[in-house]
Design a protein around this motif. Structure first.
Motif, short mmCIF file in Angstrom:
data_model
loop_
_atom_site.label_atom_id
_atom_site.label_comp_id
_atom_site.label_asym_id
_atom_site.label_seq_id
_atom_site.Cartn_x
_atom_site.Cartn_y
_atom_site.Cartn_z
N SER A 59 0.87 -0.99 -0.08
CA SER A 59 -0.01 0.01 -0.09
C SER A 59 0.82 1.27 -0.07
CB SER A 59 -0.99 0.18 1.29
OG SER A 59 0.02 -0.09 2.26
N GLN A 60 2.14 1.22 -0.03
CA GLN A 60 3.05 2.32 0.09
C GLN A 60 2.97 3.05 -1.35
OE1 GLN A 60 6.18 0.60 3.09
NE2 GLN A 60 6.86 0.95 0.98
N GLU A 61 3.32 4.35 -1.09
CA GLU A 61 3.50 5.36 -2.37
C GLU A 61 4.83 4.90 -3.24
OE1 GLU A 61 3.53 9.78 -3.65
OE2 GLU A 61 2.83 9.23 -1.98
N HIS A 62 4.82 4.58 -4.32
CA HIS A 62 5.98 4.05 -4.85
C HIS A 62 6.59 5.21 -6.12
CE1 HIS A 62 6.40 0.16 -3.17
NE2 HIS A 62 5.09 0.17 -3.49
N ASP A 63 7.89 5.12 -5.92
CA ASP A 63 8.59 6.00 -7.20
C ASP A 63 8.36 5.78 -8.25
OD1 ASP A 63 10.00 8.39 -8.04
OD2 ASP A 63 12.28 7.36 -7.30
N ALA A 64 7.99 6.27 -9.26
CA ALA A 64 7.62 6.13 -10.66
C ALA A 64 8.28 7.14 -11.52
CB ALA A 64 6.35 5.92 -10.77
N PRO A 65 9.55 7.59 -11.56
CA PRO A 65 10.12 8.43 -12.31
C PRO A 65 10.03 8.24 -14.02
CG PRO A 65 11.77 7.19 -11.58
CD PRO A 65 10.55 6.68 -11.02
N PHE A 66 9.92 7.14 -14.40
CA PHE A 66 9.84 6.70 -15.79
C PHE A 66 8.53 6.26 -16.24
CE2 PHE A 66 13.94 5.05 -13.80
CZ PHE A 66 14.80 6.19 -14.18
N GLU A 67 8.38 6.33 -17.46
CA GLU A 67 7.18 5.69 -18.15
C GLU A 67 6.86 4.32 -17.75
OE1 GLU A 67 5.29 8.05 -20.05
OE2 GLU A 67 6.80 9.33 -19.17
N LEU A 68 5.79 4.09 -17.55
CA LEU A 68 5.12 2.70 -16.94
C LEU A 68 4.87 1.76 -18.14
CD1 LEU A 68 2.65 4.07 -14.31
CD2 LEU A 68 5.00 3.43 -14.01
N ASN A 69 4.76 0.43 -18.02
CA ASN A 69 4.32 -0.44 -18.82
C ASN A 69 3.60 -1.24 -18.07
OD1 ASN A 69 7.67 -0.29 -20.49
ND2 ASN A 69 5.64 -0.40 -21.56
N THR A 70 2.80 -2.29 -18.76
CA THR A 70 1.84 -3.33 -18.13
C THR A 70 2.64 -4.66 -18.17
OG1 THR A 70 0.82 -4.24 -20.25
CG2 THR A 70 -0.01 -2.05 -19.22
N PRO A 71 2.41 -5.39 -17.38
CA PRO A 71 3.08 -6.87 -17.11
C PRO A 71 3.00 -7.53 -18.57
CG PRO A 71 1.86 -6.63 -15.29
CD PRO A 71 1.48 -5.55 -15.88
N GLU A 72 1.63 -7.26 -19.27
CA GLU A 72 1.78 -8.19 -20.59
C GLU A 72 2.58 -7.33 -21.66
OE1 GLU A 72 0.74 -10.68 -23.46
OE2 GLU A 72 0.24 -10.63 -21.36
N GLU A 73 2.83 -6.04 -21.44
CA GLU A 73 3.70 -5.45 -22.18
C GLU A 73 5.07 -5.88 -22.32
OE1 GLU A 73 1.60 -1.14 -23.14
OE2 GLU A 73 2.67 -1.43 -21.27
N ASP A 102 2.10 7.24 -19.09
CA ASP A 102 2.19 8.54 -18.20
C ASP A 102 2.46 7.84 -16.55
OD1 ASP A 102 1.80 10.79 -16.41
OD2 ASP A 102 1.83 11.61 -18.39
N PRO A 103 3.35 8.21 -15.93
CA PRO A 103 3.33 7.80 -14.48
C PRO A 103 2.20 8.30 -13.63
CG PRO A 103 5.48 8.45 -15.16
CD PRO A 103 4.50 9.04 -16.18
N SER A 104 1.47 9.30 -14.23
CA SER A 104 0.32 9.90 -13.42
C SER A 104 -0.91 8.79 -13.33
CB SER A 104 -0.11 11.26 -14.08
OG SER A 104 -0.62 10.88 -15.26
N LEU A 105 -0.58 7.92 -14.34
CA LEU A 105 -1.66 6.71 -14.38
C LEU A 105 -1.52 5.75 -13.48
CD1 LEU A 105 -1.89 6.03 -18.39
CD2 LEU A 105 -3.60 7.21 -16.96
N LEU A 106 -0.58 5.76 -12.75
CA LEU A 106 -0.57 4.70 -11.34
C LEU A 106 -1.26 4.56 -10.50
CD1 LEU A 106 1.44 2.36 -10.69
CD2 LEU A 106 2.75 4.32 -9.29
N PRO A 107 -2.15 3.62 -10.34
CA PRO A 107 -3.35 3.95 -9.45
C PRO A 107 -2.71 3.97 -8.00
CG PRO A 107 -3.17 1.53 -10.05
CD PRO A 107 -2.32 2.51 -11.09
N GLU A 108 -3.33 4.34 -6.96
CA GLU A 108 -2.98 4.38 -5.60
C GLU A 108 -3.24 2.96 -5.39
OE1 GLU A 108 -5.37 6.98 -3.53
OE2 GLU A 108 -4.70 8.69 -4.24
N GLY A 109 -2.27 2.70 -4.13
CA GLY A 109 -2.29 1.28 -3.49
C GLY A 109 -3.51 0.81 -3.12
#
Length: 324
Positions: A59-73, A102-109
């Protein structure tokens, strides 16, 4: 296939008898890409997880300084990279994946954790399995901050008795996080070829006087104590801590359990390569020419070693994770 570490260039304990009482048994895991089952030890494989038990999450907030990918990608990228020839469609797909989300798409824990390793006691008897258990499962949140946090829920351990989980009660499909921070923290599914080896402390764990004598002795021999004679390369369970690299200037320090302050012991070492260079003494004798030295496709930081320390007082306490 069995994996066998070549004999060390010499018996360093015969030269420095003080080392004889410091030897530890480590288990080199020798992960290689495959299709492990829940009843096997593995890296990045499926876990023997009870269907009625909530999946591990963070549930912690994680550092996401780079563009994200899905596990399937991540899986798609690896599949394409394994191809000998790419089509135009492959190039376009790789470009799209590298562009990421975009890292802003990362959902909250809470974020579902991903499997890192599953180790049965029959394969790694050197680990401190709590009484009544014979299975260790290691999971983490695939974001770069797991490399630097100590004692966080981003890295979790599960100790089990495998016989308590009946075949019909195993979770069929584990939940996955919506995104990962970097594919380099998502291991390729690998079967293991465990091998027990003897290790001696890295120079930073030796008495300074002994370390100095060894350093002077090295000048007249062809073997290097740190690289050839002390701590095994690659993924391993137990044994001694990996040598310090970029933290040398600060010197070694005790890594204590965040829950009871007991001094942690090396539990699992994750290295980005199994050996270094074609002539490395840690390269298994069975490896054919051209074999990949990075079968798990894991890279920590800029190629450092990630060490997971467990609590000797209570292995169920949160581990300490450190790059060195």
């Amino acid at each position: 296939m069995t994996r066998t570490t070549p004999p060390r260039p010499l018996d360093v304990a015969s030269v420095f008898p003080e080392l004889a009482g410091m030897s530890r048994t480590a288990t080199r895991l020798h992960p290689r890409p495959g299709a492990p089952t829940v009843r096997e030890s593995s890296v990045g494989g499926p876990l023997l997880w009870p269907a009625d038990e909530p999946w591990a999450s963070c549930s912690q907030e994680h550092d996401a300084p780079f563009e994200l990918n899905t596990p399937e990608e991540v899986r798609t990228l690896r599949r394409i990279r394994a191809l000998g020839v790419w089509t135009d469609e492959d190039h376009a797909e790789v470009s799209r994946i590298h562009a990421g989300h975009d890292p802003s798409l990362l959902p909250e824990g809470p974020h579902p954790l991903i499997p890192v390793a599953q180790l049965y006691a029959r394969d790694v008897p050197c680990l401190p399995f709590p009484e009544g258990t014979d299975l260790l499962q290691v999971l983490w949140c695939p974001f770069i901050d797991i490399e630097y946090r100590e004692g966080s829920e981003a890295v979790q351990l599960r100790w089990r008795r495998a016989s308590d989980v009946a075949e019909a009660e195993v979770m069929a499909a584990a939940p996955e996080p919506a995104y990962v921070g970097t594919y380099e923290l998502v291991p390729v599914a690998c079967v293991l070829h465990p091998e027990q080896v003897r290790e001696y402390p890295a120079p930073h764990d030796l008495d300074p006087e002994l370390a100095d004598r060894i350093a002077r002795w090295e000048e007249g021999v062809s073997a290097d104590y740190q690289d050839d004679l002390s701590v095994a390369a690659g993924w391993k369970a137990g044994g001694w801590a990996a040598p310090f690299t970029f933290r040398d200037s600060g010197g070694p320090r005790e890594l204590r359990c965040p829950e009871c302050s007991a001094v942690g012991e090396p539990l699992l070492t994750l290295d980005h390569t199994e050996w270094r260079g074609e002539t490395s003494g840690w390269r298994p004798v069975e490896e054919p020419p051209g074999a990949s030295a990075a079968p798990t496709d894991i890279t920590v930081g800029r190629g450092y070693t990630l060490q997971i320390y467990g609590c000797p007082a209570d292995p169920r306490h949160l581990p300490v994770t450190v790059v060195q």
